[in-house]
Design an enzyme around this catalytic site. Structure first.
Site, PDB file in Angstrom:
ATOM      1  N   GLY A  26       5.413 -10.365  11.027  1.00  0.00           N
ATOM      2  CA  GLY A  26       5.017  -9.138  10.357  1.00  0.00           C
ATOM      3  C   GLY A  26       3.648  -8.690  10.839  1.00  0.00           C
ATOM      4  O   GLY A  26       2.828  -9.500  11.290  1.00  0.00           O
ATOM      5  N   GLY A  86       1.946  -6.102   8.875  1.00  0.00           N
ATOM      6  CA  GLY A  86       1.478  -5.255   7.783  1.00  0.00           C
ATOM      7  C   GLY A  86       0.072  -5.597   7.358  1.00  0.00           C
ATOM      8  O   GLY A  86      -0.674  -6.287   8.076  1.00  0.00           O
ATOM      9  N   ALA A  95      -5.439  -7.096   0.561  1.00  0.00           N
ATOM     10  CA  ALA A  95      -5.686  -7.217   2.001  1.00  0.00           C
ATOM     11  C   ALA A  95      -6.965  -6.493   2.418  1.00  0.00           C
ATOM     12  O   ALA A  95      -7.696  -6.964   3.295  1.00  0.00           O
ATOM     13  CB  ALA A  95      -4.485  -6.671   2.776  1.00  0.00           C
ATOM     14  N   LYS A 118       3.923 -11.791 -12.203  1.00  0.00           N
ATOM     15  CA  LYS A 118       2.680 -11.019 -12.381  1.00  0.00           C
ATOM     16  C   LYS A 118       2.902  -9.556 -12.002  1.00  0.00           C
ATOM     17  O   LYS A 118       2.257  -8.656 -12.564  1.00  0.00           O
ATOM     18  CB  LYS A 118       1.542 -11.658 -11.596  1.00  0.00           C
ATOM     19  CG  LYS A 118       1.757 -11.800 -10.092  1.00  0.00           C
ATOM     20  CD  LYS A 118       1.230 -10.624  -9.311  1.00  0.00           C
ATOM     21  CE  LYS A 118       1.486 -10.792  -7.832  1.00  0.00           C
ATOM     22  NZ  LYS A 118       0.994  -9.628  -7.041  1.00  0.00           N
ATOM     23  N   ARG A 154      -0.294  -1.724  -6.523  1.00  0.00           N
ATOM     24  CA  ARG A 154       0.830  -0.794  -6.493  1.00  0.00           C
ATOM     25  C   ARG A 154       1.670  -0.897  -7.762  1.00  0.00           C
ATOM     26  O   ARG A 154       2.185   0.111  -8.258  1.00  0.00           O
ATOM     27  CB  ARG A 154       1.700  -1.051  -5.264  1.00  0.00           C
ATOM     28  CG  ARG A 154       0.987  -0.806  -3.939  1.00  0.00           C
ATOM     29  CD  ARG A 154       1.896  -1.119  -2.777  1.00  0.00           C
ATOM     30  NE  ARG A 154       2.364  -2.501  -2.842  1.00  0.00           N
ATOM     31  CZ  ARG A 154       3.483  -2.931  -2.266  1.00  0.00           C
ATOM     32  NH1 ARG A 154       4.257  -2.098  -1.600  1.00  0.00           N
ATOM     33  NH2 ARG A 154       3.831  -4.201  -2.341  1.00  0.00           N
ATOM     34  N   ASN A 155       1.847  -2.114  -8.291  1.00  0.00           N
ATOM     35  CA  ASN A 155       2.674  -2.267  -9.486  1.00  0.00           C
ATOM     36  C   ASN A 155       1.972  -1.703 -10.714  1.00  0.00           C
ATOM     37  O   ASN A 155       2.604  -1.079 -11.573  1.00  0.00           O
ATOM     38  CB  ASN A 155       3.038  -3.738  -9.682  1.00  0.00           C
ATOM     39  CG  ASN A 155       4.081  -4.194  -8.673  1.00  0.00           C
ATOM     40  OD1 ASN A 155       5.252  -3.862  -8.777  1.00  0.00           O
ATOM     41  ND2 ASN A 155       3.651  -4.945  -7.663  1.00  0.00           N
TER      42      ASN A 155
END
Length: 327
Positions: free
Chosen positions: A8, A10, A136, A187, A251-252
């Site tokens: 990945g 990202g 990140a 979470k 984001r959540n």
């Protein structure tokens, strides 16, 4: 020098990869399917898709050649959880069977199985799961970050500490792989709940009620499905929940804020593929399948209905929870 490969390219792969590349002690590769990213990382030392203003260390390289996995000493799984199992099945012949595999993905693998359970029948590499409160953007900006490493083999923790020695990434350790995996999924769910609460009320008192309820539901579900209660006090437990639930970079949590403000609809519900959104349905069904009383999990129950019942009145979300006999 070890060869460390991130599957990945990202945000989290780029950030941790850049931190490790700066040590100049190992060869660090991002294995990417995006030709543009590979070109940018190798020639301009940037990944503008995630960090447009950040110059990457020149020791961080990118490739699209899967044969790099043959020579890897350490392999980080840094793709979405929904893609991990399929990717490993398709590419298992490329993977060095002696390489240490480190799972960064936070979510279920196949169906309602956590990733270690989903891959154990065809991947036999030494395995560590690594989870914690880790935006990140802060990692790449060299902010101190705590991660929990979990493995049944305690000797593997020596490798983890050596990999991150001298960096901003700090680690704690547990043998409770199951608990760490479940905590990292739960979470995300409860961050959505706290977002809904904060969208409706600017109340520290009310927020504290819901944080307490969320931690209790997390603890009950994590331990019922095989985790250890003490795992809640690791970086992956309370630490990751507090980061995800209380910070607007999450984001959540942002999804929860959108729901609470009335911007969530059926179209968005289909488009949103965040781990927390997917995990709500999985956990709700797991609770019913295991004959647990859904009334003992009012936050999970109401969030499930918010996301799945088209005519659910979101304004009643908090009221429905607080009148629950378990609240």
């Amino acid at each position: 020098m070890r060869k460390i490969v991130f599957i990945g390219s990202g945000a989290i792969a780029t950030a941790i990869g850049d931190v490790l590349a700066a040590r100049n002690k190992d060869e660090i590769f991002l294995l990417s399917i995006e030709d543009e990213v590979i070109e940018m990382v190798n020639t301009m030392h940037v990944n503008t898709s995630y960090f447009p203003k950040c110059r990457l260390n020149e020791n961080l390289r990118a490739t699209g050649d899967k044969s790099v996995l043959h020579e890897a000493d350490v392999i980080f799984l840094a793709i979405p959880s929904t893609a991990v199992v399929g990717y490993l099945k398709e590419n298992k012949d490329y993977i060095n069977p002696k390489a240490l595999m480190i799972n960064l993905a936070k979510g279920f693998g196949n169906g309602d199985d956590i990733i270690p359970e989903s891959i154990k029948s065809f991947i036999f590499n030494p395995f560590v799961t690594l989870k914690g409160p880790s935006f990140a953007r802060e990692i790449i900006n060299r902010q101190d970050t705590g991660l929990t490493a979990a493995s049944k083999d305690e000797e593997l923790y020596r490798i983890i500490t050596d990999i991150f020695e001298g960096t901003v990434i700090r680690t704690d350790f547990t043998t409770d792989v199951t608990g760490v995996e479940y905590a990292s999924i739960l979470k995300n769910i409860y961050a959505i709940v706290i977002g809904i609460v904060d969208a409706n009320f600017d109340s520290a008192n009310l927020r504290s009620i819901f944080i307490t309820m969320a931690l209790n539901e997390m603890r009950q579900l994590m331990t019922f499905f095989g985790g250890e209660e003490r795992t809640m006090y690791k970086y992956c437990g309370f630490g990751d929940f507090s980061l995800t639930a209380l910070n607007d970079m999450s984001r959540n949590r942002t999804l929860g804020l959108l729901i609470g403000k009335g911007f969530f609809n059926a179209s968005i519900g289909q488009d949103v593929v965040l781990e927390g959104r997917i995990a709500v349905d999985v956990f709700y069904n797991k609770i019913l399948d295991n004959q647990l009383d859904i009334e003992c999990f009012p936050l999970m129950r109401e969030l499930y209905h918010v996301l799945n019942d088209e005519n659910y009145p979101t304004r009643n979300f908090i009221k429905n929870i607080l009148r629950n006999r378990w609240a």
